[in-house]
Design an enzyme around this catalytic site. Sequence first.
Site, short mmCIF file in Angstrom:
data_model
loop_
_atom_site.label_atom_id
_atom_site.label_comp_id
_atom_site.label_asym_id
_atom_site.label_seq_id
_atom_site.Cartn_x
_atom_site.Cartn_y
_atom_site.Cartn_z
N GLU A 52 -7.35 -3.75 -11.75
CA GLU A 52 -8.22 -3.51 -10.60
C GLU A 52 -8.98 -2.21 -10.81
OE1 GLU A 52 -5.80 -2.91 -7.10
OE2 GLU A 52 -4.50 -1.51 -8.13
N LYS A 85 0.86 -1.18 0.00
CA LYS A 85 0.00 0.00 0.00
C LYS A 85 0.90 1.24 0.00
CE LYS A 85 -4.29 -1.61 1.98
NZ LYS A 85 -5.37 -0.94 1.29
#
Length: 177
Positions: A80, A46
């Site tokens: 995604e 992340k």
Amino acid sequence: KGSTNLAIAAWEWPSYFSPQKLLEGIRLTTSKWIRPSPQSAPTDSKASGLYMICSLSKHEAESRGFDDALMLDYRGYIAEATGANIFFVKNDQIFTPIADCFLNGITRQTVIEIAKSKNINVNENHLKPDFLRDCSEAFLTGTAVEITPISCIDKITFEKREITKLLISEFKKRVIV
């Protein structure tokens, strides 16, 4: 001798999309920006720099009347959405991109586990955008979106919700207290 300071904050987190949007399904458009190669950044983390690309893509999509953007990877495969993993249903089977240049989310892994426990075949493949044409359902997964149906990506619509609804129901049984 060092010291450690710790602060923990907790607050109620509203749904990423409105309840009405969740019932209708959200609308995506394909981003003009792409997910980078794993050789350019640690794509399985992340990392804030990676989110910048997605933030730009989401803002661009919203400025055009969409809820979010579909991100392709550096090879032209579906990756995604801007902050969530993506799944498709075709012939009562689930298809999802291989997590080789984006985060393999915990919710993604949970949904795959749930689907397999319900004897739904899960295929992790490299998917080109034209794969979407024959899909009957599409949905996102993630901590913030949980499981969110997609009504369309660009001009391709997804009207069914049977498998998506089943996964939402099973997810709530396992995860939400």
